[in-house]
Design an enzyme around this catalytic site. Sequence first.
Site, PDB file in Angstrom:
ATOM      1  N   LEU A  32      -4.921 -21.997  80.990  1.00 33.28           N
ATOM      2  CA  LEU A  32      -5.769 -20.894  80.527  1.00 33.28           C
ATOM      3  C   LEU A  32      -6.716 -20.394  81.612  1.00 33.28           C
ATOM      4  CD1 LEU A  32      -6.652 -22.342  77.005  1.00 33.28           C
ATOM      5  CD2 LEU A  32      -4.747 -20.843  77.637  1.00 33.28           C
ATOM      6  N   HIS A  36      -6.932 -15.270  79.178  1.00 33.05           N
ATOM      7  CA  HIS A  36      -6.714 -15.895  77.866  1.00 33.05           C
ATOM      8  C   HIS A  36      -8.019 -15.981  77.079  1.00 33.05           C
ATOM      9  CE1 HIS A  36      -3.332 -17.916  80.205  1.00 33.05           C
ATOM     10  NE2 HIS A  36      -2.693 -17.409  79.182  1.00 33.05           N
TER      11      HIS A  36
END
Length: 282
Positions: A32, A36
């Site tokens: 991530l 994200h």
Amino acid sequence: MQTITTLESLRSSVDELRKTGSIALVPTMGALHQGHLTLIREAAKLADHVAASIFVNPRQFGPGEDLDAYPRQLAEDSAKLEAEGVALLWAPGAETMYPQGYSTNISVSGVSSGLCGGDRPGHFDGVATVVCKLFNQVRPDIAVFGEKDWQQLAVIRRMARDLDLVLPNGDAILGVPTVREADGLAMSSRNAYLSAKDRAAAATLPRAMQEAIARIVDGQEVAPALAMLEDELLGAGFTSVDYAEMRDADSIGLLNANNGNARLFIAARIGGTRLIDNIAVE
Ligand code: PAF
């Protein structure tokens, strides 16, 4: 945040969450980054609870692609999601998602043709199949995806409409504008593969795209504008350009002239890493 790895506990946790409000799902493959986390923050504005999924989906990787190398960092990712107030992390293993004997494939025609659909045969079948499963598993009220994967978003919207999935209209699938680094490079988990030299050269991609868009908007023919873009990328150190095309934003149909709803789509390779981007022609 509950981290869930079995379908049985997912069902009971989703049922519990649902008692106290709506659920927005952010599907991811992990590794991530700020892009994200922006999806998570947008999701949090739209529903009472945010569920995220992390699953590196083998069915969307072709032979020779980076399935094995794809970064896996569940502990680090979990901490980031927890800090964002995510209620539920769905992190199934491959055997849970595709148990032995698994035989079903979802294939979306039309919008999946060309671009990454042409370059990566079976990729969008893999994406559509796993996202359909995620929707059925989590039963979200809304799902949030990044516009960086614009064609993927078009495939998912088409599939959700065609299969009357839990998200009854196209608006329930939200696309969030691409988050970019300070030099304009679109954030991507694959940027981590770039050497320092290639990372610096990669910034040419969005800049050259904007220049090509300016030429098209100024009235230059599309083909020479895109040929200049390809030359610029190769000159900057990219090893190849898989595609550089102008297409309709909704149908993903190829365009030779700006129809007022056009986007420029590109996939290009640098130091063995394939980068994609898309920008509105305006
Ligand atoms: O965009 C991604 O990260 C993946 O394609 C998705 C939507 C999570 C499906 O595996």
